[in-house]
Design a protein around this motif. Structure first.
Motif, PDB file in Angstrom:
ATOM      1  N   ARG A   8      28.013  -1.503   1.518  1.00 22.34           N
ATOM      2  CA  ARG A   8      28.148  -0.669   0.326  1.00 22.34           C
ATOM      3  C   ARG A   8      29.198  -1.204  -0.639  1.00 22.34           C
ATOM      4  O   ARG A   8      28.923  -1.362  -1.811  1.00 22.34           O
ATOM      5  CB  ARG A   8      28.442   0.773   0.694  1.00 22.34           C
ATOM      6  CG  ARG A   8      28.664   1.637  -0.537  1.00 22.34           C
ATOM      7  CD  ARG A   8      28.640   3.062  -0.205  1.00 22.34           C
ATOM      8  NE  ARG A   8      27.240   3.465  -0.324  1.00 22.34           N
ATOM      9  CZ  ARG A   8      26.824   4.704  -0.265  1.00 22.34           C
ATOM     10  NH1 ARG A   8      27.672   5.662  -0.055  1.00 22.34           N
ATOM     11  NH2 ARG A   8      25.557   5.001  -0.397  1.00 22.34           N
ATOM     12  N   ALA A  12      28.430  -2.768  -4.559  1.00 18.92           N
ATOM     13  CA  ALA A  12      28.889  -1.973  -5.697  1.00 18.92           C
ATOM     14  C   ALA A  12      28.977  -2.837  -6.947  1.00 18.92           C
ATOM     15  O   ALA A  12      29.239  -4.039  -6.888  1.00 18.92           O
ATOM     16  CB  ALA A  12      30.255  -1.368  -5.388  1.00 18.92           C
ATOM     17  N   LYS A  13      28.762  -2.191  -8.068  1.00 18.93           N
ATOM     18  CA  LYS A  13      28.849  -2.890  -9.344  1.00 18.93           C
ATOM     19  C   LYS A  13      30.294  -3.289  -9.596  1.00 18.93           C
ATOM     20  O   LYS A  13      31.212  -2.504  -9.377  1.00 18.93           O
ATOM     21  CB  LYS A  13      28.367  -1.992 -10.474  1.00 18.93           C
ATOM     22  CG  LYS A  13      26.928  -1.606 -10.356  1.00 18.93           C
ATOM     23  CD  LYS A  13      26.551  -0.637 -11.455  1.00 18.93           C
ATOM     24  CE  LYS A  13      25.178  -0.058 -11.184  1.00 18.93           C
ATOM     25  NZ  LYS A  13      24.915   1.114 -11.972  1.00 18.93           N
ATOM     26  N   GLU A  72      31.687   7.483  -4.867  1.00 21.89           N
ATOM     27  CA  GLU A  72      32.090   6.163  -4.378  1.00 21.89           C
ATOM     28  C   GLU A  72      32.225   5.153  -5.522  1.00 21.89           C
ATOM     29  O   GLU A  72      33.059   4.265  -5.467  1.00 21.89           O
ATOM     30  CB  GLU A  72      31.051   5.635  -3.377  1.00 21.89           C
ATOM     31  CG  GLU A  72      30.926   6.461  -2.123  1.00 21.89           C
ATOM     32  CD  GLU A  72      32.082   6.248  -1.154  1.00 21.89           C
ATOM     33  OE1 GLU A  72      32.628   5.123  -1.126  1.00 21.89           O
ATOM     34  OE2 GLU A  72      32.434   7.196  -0.442  1.00 21.89           O
ATOM     35  N   ASP A  73      31.391   5.301  -6.530  1.00 23.62           N
ATOM     36  CA  ASP A  73      31.283   4.297  -7.588  1.00 23.62           C
ATOM     37  C   ASP A  73      32.152   4.669  -8.792  1.00 23.62           C
ATOM     38  O   ASP A  73      32.191   5.823  -9.219  1.00 23.62           O
ATOM     39  CB  ASP A  73      29.815   4.179  -8.014  1.00 23.62           C
ATOM     40  CG  ASP A  73      29.576   3.040  -8.973  1.00 23.62           C
ATOM     41  OD1 ASP A  73      30.201   1.977  -8.804  1.00 23.62           O
ATOM     42  OD2 ASP A  73      28.764   3.213  -9.909  1.00 23.62           O
ATOM     43  N   TRP A  74      32.813   3.681  -9.374  1.00 21.86           N
ATOM     44  CA  TRP A  74      33.683   3.915 -10.524  1.00 21.86           C
ATOM     45  C   TRP A  74      32.913   4.474 -11.716  1.00 21.86           C
ATOM     46  O   TRP A  74      33.436   5.292 -12.463  1.00 21.86           O
ATOM     47  CB  TRP A  74      34.447   2.644 -10.916  1.00 21.86           C
ATOM     48  CG  TRP A  74      33.576   1.457 -11.243  1.00 21.86           C
ATOM     49  CD1 TRP A  74      33.146   0.497 -10.386  1.00 21.86           C
ATOM     50  CD2 TRP A  74      33.041   1.124 -12.522  1.00 21.86           C
ATOM     51  NE1 TRP A  74      32.361  -0.418 -11.041  1.00 21.86           N
ATOM     52  CE2 TRP A  74      32.282  -0.060 -12.366  1.00 21.86           C
ATOM     53  CE3 TRP A  74      33.105   1.698 -13.785  1.00 21.86           C
ATOM     54  CZ2 TRP A  74      31.614  -0.665 -13.430  1.00 21.86           C
ATOM     55  CZ3 TRP A  74      32.445   1.082 -14.837  1.00 21.86           C
ATOM     56  CH2 TRP A  74      31.712  -0.090 -14.644  1.00 21.86           C
TER      57      TRP A  74
END
Length: 165
Positions: A8, A12-13, A72-74
């Motif tokens: 994961r 992620a970007k 989880e993702d910014w």
């Protein structure tokens, strides 16, 4: 399960730039924010519970911390909070921690009961040691529009962009 935990973060970007001069990308912004928000909630406990400043800081910090823990993702954090980029939120949280420290030093809530404040009535002459900062009167268009709204008219006396000199 193990693969998901390892893959994961790798999938992620990755943010290339903030687009803001002097504001570098923070690759682990979520973890930094969680740490700063936790520290903020701990430090604000030194402010008396009934103070508005403490209530406001606890309220928005708890909300932001919850979002950072859930997402989880910014990009999701930025979208859900709607308060700028995560890097800007980091700077804001750092500034808030500095302010908490100063507020605890200044103790603006600790005004003694016997403190006397000089009160200047509207028409009284202002003492020379007091700076005179009186706003100019509101334009007549403001009062006409206010009267129109209060009387229940649908259209204001002066439409936007129109000026009566």
């Amino acid at each position: 399960m193990f693969l998901r935990a390892v893959a994961r973060p790798l999938m992620a970007k990755v943010k290339q730039t903030t687009g803001i001069v002097g504001l570098d990308v923070v690759p682990n912004a979520r973890e930094v924010l969680i740490g700063l928000y936790s520290k903020t909630l701990n430090e604000i406990k030194a402010v008396p519970e009934d103070e508005g400043y403490r209530k406001a800081v606890e309220s928005f910090t708890n909300h932001r911390l919850k979002v950072c823990q859930e997402e989880e993702d910014w990009e999701d954090i930025e979208k859900k909070l709607g308060c700028g980029q995560v890097e800007e939120l980091i700077e804001e949280a750092q500034d808030e921690l500095k302010l908490i420290s100063l507020m605890n030093e200044w103790k603006p809530w600790g005004v003694p009961d016997d403190y006397e404040c000089e009160v200047i009535e509207n028409d009284a002459p202002v003492p020379k040691h007091v700076p005179l900062h009186r706003p100019p009167p509101l334009p007549t268009e403001f009062h006409k529009t206010l009267e129109a709204i209060q009387s229940g008219k649908d259209t204001p006396a002066v439409s936007p962009g129109e000026s009566k000199a």
